[in-house]
Design a protein around this motif. Structure first.
Motif, PDB file in Angstrom:
ATOM      1  N   SER A  41       0.843  -1.207   0.000  1.00 19.35           N
ATOM      2  CA  SER A  41       0.000   0.000   0.000  1.00 19.35           C
ATOM      3  C   SER A  41       0.872   1.249   0.000  1.00 19.35           C
ATOM      4  N   GLY A  42       0.218   2.375   0.031  1.00 18.11           N
ATOM      5  CA  GLY A  42       0.955   3.639   0.073  1.00 18.11           C
ATOM      6  C   GLY A  42       1.227   4.111   1.483  1.00 18.11           C
ATOM      7  N   LYS A  60       3.634   3.491   3.686  1.00 18.30           N
ATOM      8  CA  LYS A  60       5.003   3.930   3.953  1.00 18.30           C
ATOM      9  C   LYS A  60       5.250   5.322   3.369  1.00 18.30           C
ATOM     10  N   THR A  61       4.728   5.535   2.169  1.00 17.78           N
ATOM     11  CA  THR A  61       4.883   6.849   1.518  1.00 17.78           C
ATOM     12  C   THR A  61       4.143   7.924   2.287  1.00 17.78           C
ATOM     13  N   GLU A  62       2.940   7.602   2.751  1.00 18.50           N
ATOM     14  CA  GLU A  62       2.157   8.552   3.554  1.00 18.50           C
ATOM     15  C   GLU A  62       2.922   8.972   4.802  1.00 18.50           C
ATOM     16  N   LYS A  65       6.204   8.784   5.346  1.00 18.25           N
ATOM     17  CA  LYS A  65       7.411   9.535   4.992  1.00 18.25           C
ATOM     18  C   LYS A  65       7.066  10.989   4.714  1.00 18.25           C
ATOM     19  N   LYS A  66       5.947  11.210   4.032  1.00 11.43           N
ATOM     20  CA  LYS A  66       5.492  12.573   3.740  1.00 11.43           C
ATOM     21  C   LYS A  66       5.105  13.299   5.019  1.00 11.43           C
ATOM     22  N   LYS A  91       8.215  14.323   6.876  1.00 15.81           N
ATOM     23  CA  LYS A  91       8.870  15.440   6.186  1.00 15.81           C
ATOM     24  C   LYS A  91       8.162  16.759   6.476  1.00 15.81           C
ATOM     25  N   TYR A 135      11.553   5.951  13.104  1.00 15.16           N
ATOM     26  CA  TYR A 135      11.871   7.376  13.062  1.00 15.16           C
ATOM     27  C   TYR A 135      12.436   7.906  14.388  1.00 15.16           C
TER      28      TYR A 135
END
Length: 616
Positions: free
Chosen positions: A103-104, A106-108, A110-111, A114, A142
């Protein structure tokens, strides 16, 4: 480099609890595995996970379906000294790992990191279990690895247990417990059902879990199945509570271990984080607002998970009560609408031995009224809660005794006192310094044992070994607070001890090693050095090295023994040369990492030269 351990907890508000409850319930109606939204009143990113009550999503083929966590994903979830990984529910772990991969999510995350977002994970029922794993992953990925201080929180509603006592220990050790708030209705069976093995409830699981998944009409539930399911969960919850209570009251008794191992397998799952029990005193009526009892001690939580699940009185209809235990898993939103899940209603249960036995024994009106449900517990429950509190006190007392043994006394005070850790460290530092400019360094001098001060250094070594072996034994017996192994002064002293004394232990070992059959020191290395090394590596977020800056001389000794064998083959000699070069490269790495350069570190110039001279 020491890493900052304190993570940033997300401060909960009534609005956040409200949003978490609503979004966790709404997530159950979506097609995707999780829903991302923003709090209506605060700039907080909320990730709500959907529950899945299919049998294969909660239970494996094994008895309890536990599995070691993946160390690369959750490196902190272990007992540091032993290197013992925490165990978690296998289907729930695999579901979360699949989320990370496909799924997304991990990207969510990371964003969000940031953009320095505040993050709240939430979920109802098994969705809460996924939310807990997601929070643990974020804290490890993190907070620990990257040292990013990001406000993170987790709020669950009726979540099942997901991990064992090692996970509970690790969460408390890392001071992460405050990130987790678990709301549990007094009789909700879901937070307790992992205490029962699959074999005891498998005949009823498909229909019961279908009830939770589809939220069918309670009248359509077979009362016999509901009763038998409830009874099996209650019986196994009783077994777990009794097992843990016995452990609290008789912590060194081996009989419990034999009974557990040889006769019955007890559920490994235990609570972690902060639990909020939503209870209602019987004499206040069914429509009275629930009392929100906050418990932080995991052993006390385990006891209350069982005792709050018992029938309140002998006249209670068992079929009706069993059905109530199922339907309470759907009552969190209703409790929210009744203004029940609010911060001003929370009462923290602490100092139980002062306030537990009578509701009139406290001067606080809030405690007196809100603790009514707790005061109605039977005597056995109260004794178990007191034992949980006393166990924590006993661990703290043990820690204070160790801390006292580490403090350095002034010279005029030590005449009638046993030498302690720092005094002994100073003595061996002087011994090492004395041999720093001589023909033999302190390693070679200790190995030869030609002088009286070599004998004194050996007595010193034995005294230190005894002290640290006792400490390690107490850690392994779990007789010290969870956070003991990450206590800064312990790690610093343990590292000094390891770097100064392990070369002496190695010298003593190879001094007495005779014949062809002896083992390499690395194969019999004492726990006092393994543990202190792991504490250092955990503090500095590095992986465990079998050959470290304090014990590489043992590998050199083994290479010397290999070279000295009669008629050593050319291939063997070439391998020794290769290994020697590897050691030299490691020494240079340790110098760059500042592991070598400290006055306490021995880096083996003399013995490295000795090995080089023996090579063709």
């Amino acid at each position: 480099m020491k890493v900052e351990r304190d993570s940033v907890k997300l401060s909960l508000t009534n609005e956040l609890i409200n949003d978490a409850c609503i979004h966790s319930m709404n997530a159950n109606n979506h097609n995707q595995d999780y829903v991302v939204t923003t709090s209506s009143s605060m700039d907080v990113l909320i990730i709500a996970f959907k529950r899945s009550m299919a049998v294969n999503d909660l239970y494996d083929d094994d008895h309890f379906g536990e599995i070691n966590v993946e160390s690369y994903m959750f490196p902190s979830l272990q007992r540091i000294g032993e290197g013992q990984l925490a165990k978690v529910n296998r289907p729930i772990l695999y579901k979360f790992m699949n989320l990370l991969i496909t799924s997304g999510f991990k990207t969510e995350m990371k964003k969000a990191v940031k953009e320095s977002k505040k993050i709240l994970f939430t979920g109802h029922s098994s969705g809460g279990a996924i939310a807990s794993l997601a929070t643990l992953w974020m804290l490890d990925e993190y907070t620990r690895k990257q040292n990013i201080r990001l406000p993170i929180g987790c709020v669950t509603f009726g979540s099942p247990l997901i991990g064992d006592g090692t996970l509970t220990h690790a969460v408390r050790r890392e001071k992460w417990a405050g990130h987790f708030t678990h709301f549990v209705m007094e009789h909700d069976v879901v937070p307790r059902m992992m205490l029962a093995p699959k074999t005891s409830i498998q005949d009823h699981l498909p229909n019961i879990l279908e009830f939770f998944q589809q939220r069918v009409d309670p009248d359509d539930v077979d009362p016999d199945q509901a009763r038998e399911f409830f009874e099996n969960v209650l019986i196994n919850a009783s077994t777990v509570a009794s097992h843990d209570a016995f452990d609290l009251m008789e912590p060194t008794n081996s009989l419990k271990e034999r009974l557990s191992t040889d006769f019955i397998k007890v559920s490994p799952y235990r609570p972690f984080g902060i639990y909020v029990f939503c209870t209602r005193a019987e004499d206040l009526g069914a429509n009275a607002p629930r009392q929100q009892l906050v418990v932080e001690n995991p052993n006390a939580i385990t006891q209350l998970l069982f005792y709050f699940l018992q029938l309140p009185n002998e006249d209670q209809d068992l079929d009706q009560f069993a059905l109530q235990s199922l339907t309470e898993n759907f009552s969190y939103e209703q409790e929210l609408n009744n203004n029940g899940l609010r911060l001003e209603n929370l009462v923290y249960l602490k100092n139980l031995n002062k306030e537990l036995w009578t509701s009139n024994g406290t001067s606080s009106e809030a405690v007196r009224t809100s603790n009514q449900a707790l005061f109605e517990l039977n005597a056995s429950a109260k004794w178990c809660l007191l034992a949980a509190e006393e166990a924590e006190k006993r661990k703290k007392d043990n820690e204070n005794h160790i801390k006292e043994s580490m403090r350095k006394y002034k010279s005029n005070q030590t005449k009638n006192k046993a030498k302690i850790i720092e005094d002994l460290l100073d003595e061996v530092r002087n011994y090492k310094q004395k041999h720093g400019d001589g023909e033999n360094d302190y390693y070679e001098a200790f190995k030869l044992q030609n002088e009286y001060n070599d004998f004194q250094a050996n007595v010193n070594r034995l005294e230190q070994a005894k002290i640290w072996d006792v400490i390690i034994e107490m850690v392994m017996r779990k007789d010290l607070p969870d956070e003991f192994e990450v206590w800064d002064e312990l790690v610093v002293l343990g590292t000094c001890f390891r770097r100064l004394y392990e070369p002496l232990d190695i010298a003593n070992y190879y001094r007495h090693a005779k014949g062809e059959g002896y083992l390499s020191y690395l194969g019999v290395r004492p726990k006092r050095y393994k543990f202190t090394q792991r504490w250092y590596e955990h503090m500095n977020v590095t992986g465990f090295e079998l050959v470290s800056e304090s014990n590489f001389v043992a590998q050199v000794e083994d290479l010397i023994t290999t070279v000295e064998k009669p008629q050593a083959e050319d291939e063997t000699i070439e391998q020794v040369k290769y290994d020697l070069e590897s050691i030299a490269n490691k020494v240079n790495e340790w110098k760059c990492d500042e592991k070598i350069g400290n006055e306490d570190v021995f880096w083996g110039d003399a013995i490295l030269s000795k090995l080089k001279k023996k090579l063709p």
